[in-house]
Design an enzyme around this catalytic site. Sequence first.
Site, short mmCIF file in Angstrom:
data_model
loop_
_atom_site.label_atom_id
_atom_site.label_comp_id
_atom_site.label_asym_id
_atom_site.label_seq_id
_atom_site.Cartn_x
_atom_site.Cartn_y
_atom_site.Cartn_z
N LYS A 90 0.86 -1.18 0.00
CA LYS A 90 0.00 0.00 0.00
C LYS A 90 0.90 1.23 0.00
CE LYS A 90 -4.06 1.97 0.02
NZ LYS A 90 -3.52 3.00 -0.93
N LYS A 114 5.19 3.31 8.42
CA LYS A 114 3.98 4.14 8.55
C LYS A 114 2.73 3.27 8.53
CE LYS A 114 3.91 7.54 5.69
NZ LYS A 114 3.70 8.43 4.50
N LYS A 126 5.42 1.83 -3.00
CA LYS A 126 5.35 3.18 -3.58
C LYS A 126 5.66 3.05 -5.06
CE LYS A 126 4.66 7.36 -1.76
NZ LYS A 126 3.97 7.69 -0.50
N GLY A 165 -2.66 8.39 -4.18
CA GLY A 165 -2.04 9.63 -4.61
C GLY A 165 -0.80 10.00 -3.82
N ASP A 166 -0.07 10.97 -4.33
CA ASP A 166 1.09 11.57 -3.69
C ASP A 166 1.37 12.84 -4.50
OD1 ASP A 166 3.35 10.67 -1.52
OD2 ASP A 166 4.28 11.80 -3.15
N THR A 209 -4.72 13.33 5.23
CA THR A 209 -3.32 13.49 5.60
C THR A 209 -3.13 14.78 6.40
OG1 THR A 209 -2.76 12.41 3.53
CG2 THR A 209 -0.96 13.44 4.76
N ASN A 240 -2.42 19.06 -1.72
CA ASN A 240 -3.43 18.34 -0.95
C ASN A 240 -3.15 18.37 0.55
OD1 ASN A 240 -3.80 15.27 0.29
ND2 ASN A 240 -5.64 16.11 -0.69
N SER A 378 -6.94 5.66 3.59
CA SER A 378 -6.97 4.75 2.43
C SER A 378 -7.34 3.34 2.87
CB SER A 378 -5.60 4.72 1.74
OG SER A 378 -5.44 5.80 0.86
N1 LIG Z 1 -1.22 12.80 -0.74
C1 LIG Z 1 -1.12 12.00 0.30
O1 LIG Z 1 -2.02 11.19 0.59
C2 LIG Z 1 0.10 12.04 1.17
C3 LIG Z 1 1.20 12.83 0.82
N2 LIG Z 1 2.29 12.86 1.64
C4 LIG Z 1 3.45 13.70 1.33
O2 LIG Z 1 3.06 15.06 1.46
C5 LIG Z 1 3.84 15.88 0.59
C6 LIG Z 1 2.92 16.68 -0.33
O3 LIG Z 1 2.15 15.77 -1.04
P1 LIG Z 1 0.74 16.23 -1.72
O4 LIG Z 1 0.18 17.37 -0.96
O5 LIG Z 1 -0.08 15.01 -1.89
O6 LIG Z 1 1.23 16.70 -3.16
P2 LIG Z 1 0.64 17.86 -4.09
O7 LIG Z 1 1.18 17.56 -5.45
O8 LIG Z 1 -0.82 18.01 -3.91
O9 LIG Z 1 1.34 19.18 -3.52
C7 LIG Z 1 2.75 19.24 -3.44
C8 LIG Z 1 3.10 20.63 -2.95
O10 LIG Z 1 4.50 20.68 -2.68
C9 LIG Z 1 5.13 21.56 -3.60
N3 LIG Z 1 6.36 20.95 -4.09
C10 LIG Z 1 6.47 19.77 -4.75
N4 LIG Z 1 7.77 19.55 -5.05
C11 LIG Z 1 8.46 20.61 -4.57
C12 LIG Z 1 9.83 20.97 -4.56
N5 LIG Z 1 10.75 20.16 -5.11
N6 LIG Z 1 10.16 22.15 -3.97
C13 LIG Z 1 9.23 22.95 -3.41
N7 LIG Z 1 7.91 22.66 -3.36
C14 LIG Z 1 7.55 21.51 -3.95
C15 LIG Z 1 4.14 21.75 -4.74
O11 LIG Z 1 4.38 22.99 -5.37
P3 LIG Z 1 4.20 23.07 -6.98
O12 LIG Z 1 2.73 23.02 -7.22
O13 LIG Z 1 4.82 24.39 -7.35
O14 LIG Z 1 4.94 21.89 -7.56
C16 LIG Z 1 2.82 21.69 -3.99
O15 LIG Z 1 2.52 22.91 -3.37
C17 LIG Z 1 4.76 14.90 -0.15
O16 LIG Z 1 5.99 14.78 0.55
C18 LIG Z 1 4.01 13.58 -0.07
O17 LIG Z 1 4.88 12.47 -0.22
C19 LIG Z 1 2.35 12.13 2.82
C20 LIG Z 1 1.29 11.34 3.18
C21 LIG Z 1 0.11 11.21 2.38
N1 LIG Z 2 1.13 9.16 -0.35
C1 LIG Z 2 0.75 8.58 0.69
C2 LIG Z 2 -0.63 7.98 0.80
C3 LIG Z 2 -0.55 6.53 0.41
C4 LIG Z 2 -1.90 5.83 0.38
O1 LIG Z 2 -2.93 6.45 0.69
O2 LIG Z 2 -1.88 4.65 0.00
C5 LIG Z 2 1.73 8.40 1.81
O3 LIG Z 2 1.37 7.79 2.85
O4 LIG Z 2 2.88 8.88 1.68
#
Ligand SMILES: NC(=O)C1=CN([C@@H]2O[C@H](COP(=O)(O)OP(=O)(O)OC[C@H]3O[C@@H](n4cnc5c(N)ncnc54)[C@H](OP(=O)(O)O)[C@@H]3O)[C@@H](O)[C@H]2O)C=CC1
Ligand SMILES: N=C(CCC(=O)O)C(=O)O
Length: 446
Positions: A90, A114, A126, A165-166, A209, A240, A378
């Site tokens: 997952k 996690k 992943k 998603g991520d 998240t 997100n 999830s």
């Molecule tokens: N979605 C999920 O369910 C989960 C996500 N995460 C983690 O949370 C973080 C954000 O994910 P999520 O919100 O889903 O992703 P999104 O794509 O929705 O948002 C990512 C954000 O981070 C910015 N960003 C991405 N890359 C960079 C970079 N290299 N430098 C500066 N800013 C950056 C983006 O800016 P821009 O639009 O300009 O690229 C955007 O604002 C990640 O580390 C992800 O692995 C952790 C747990 C769960």
């Molecule tokens: N991007 C995620 C969510 C993974 C999931 O919901 O299966 C994370 O935990 O980093």
Amino acid sequence: MTSAEAFMDRVRSRDPNEPEFHQAVAEVVESLWPWLHREGQRYLDAQILERLVEPERVVSFRIAWVDDAGKIQVNRGYRIQMNGAIGPYKGGLRFHPTVTLSVLKFLAFEQVFKNSLTTLAMGGGKGGADFDPKRKSDAEVMRFCQSFMTELQRHIGPDTDVPAGDIGVGGREIGYMFGQYRRLRHRFDGVLTGKGPEWGGSLIRPEATGYGAIYFAQEMLATQGQRIQDKTVIISGSGNVAQFAAEKCIALGAKVVTMSDSSGFIHDPAGIDSEKLAWIMELKNVRRERLKEYAEHFGVEYYPGQRPWAIPCHVAVPCATQNELDSDDAKQLLDNHCMCVVEGANMPLTTKAVAQLQSHKILFGPGKAANAGGVATSGLEMAQNSQRMYWSRERVDGELHTIMRKIHAACCEHGQRPDGSIDYVAGANIAGFIKVANAMLAQGCL
Ligand SMILES: NC(=O)C1=CN([C@@H]2O[C@H](COP(=O)(O)OP(=O)(O)OC[C@H]3O[C@@H](n4cnc5c(N)ncnc54)[C@H](OP(=O)(O)O)[C@@H]3O)[C@@H](O)[C@H]2O)C=CC1
Ligand SMILES: N=C(CCC(=O)O)C(=O)O
């Protein structure tokens, strides 16, 4: 007796060009090593750590697709099936030009611990691709997703591997990939999470998240008799996780004064209220434009090419990407008397930044614990899919809150320092390790 350094030397020499993976492994090894040699001889004898750092399976594949100009484009995709001892693999899918095997192996390795912490039956995995969805038309994103899933569907299933998603993979991308899976496999499976609520998605999954990270922050602050209400919060990111971390902070009476994207950050000293956040959500999720517009629209400062960590705050919530907060940033936070740092993103602090915060006993919630609310929800989506049922928002949010409280309790149980303070890094790594290691012991040599 092998030392932790010798163990890490072997990990580094085996895959020399994977710095992000080495960073994630080194943090876990540093936490586990003393505990393993005190209480874990059976795990040492069974080479559990040696097996944990080697993925059970890695697939890589070519993705060819046609852009709007009729030109064939080529990207590289992956799925890392890191560890399936406690449940189907997952973990998210990341579409970003910085995606490499090293980045996805770090994410998959973190995901193992996690997912174990969530108390749900989910192994760690992943995947993703070096595709940049930014400045692509919906039609181009659809054609990429269809080509990506044409390959990925060979390796996934509701009881095998369930992606989500991520970075760069939101509801739009999940929808296009789900449609292609359904066409190719002729099945309506719960094979992706983060689906739309009309077609198997769980309510609260988009929020989970960010909400979960703030629930975890509440639990940490409570250990020091503090509440997030009336606290000043700085957040990085505006995707997100950042959006819904901000939403929960605002709902709980905290003042959010920064958000960022990869071009820079905005500082709104009066606070981003719910109306301003709704404006950001429309800017980012519908118009897919830059955060700089917020500064122009609301007349606040914008800092191009910078990160928000020098802005004074009580609580910092990095929600963008890995290694976005370094040791200089950590020093800024400490100089500004920040009391709590919660990782909404995966591994947003560098190793030195973590060490800096830990040496000052600041409340620090590592991502594998603090941002587990997304994958936990999830898991709740998978449970609903298995029952062909839909739970209410209130029920899902309640289950999420309970899971975050359990994760916090597990970190406290295994991370208590002699002075009574909590080392959440050690607590999360040890608690996450035990369930997986016991399952691996029971399942024999594989
Ligand atoms: N979605 C999920 O369910 C989960 C996500 N995460 C983690 O949370 C973080 C954000 O994910 P999520 O919100 O889903 O992703 P999104 O794509 O929705 O948002 C990512 C954000 O981070 C910015 N960003 C991405 N890359 C960079 C970079 N290299 N430098 C500066 N800013 C950056 C983006 O800016 P821009 O639009 O300009 O690229 C955007 O604002 C990640 O580390 C992800 O692995 C952790 C747990 C769960
Ligand atoms: N991007 C995620 C969510 C993974 C999931 O919901 O299966 C994370 O935990 O980093």
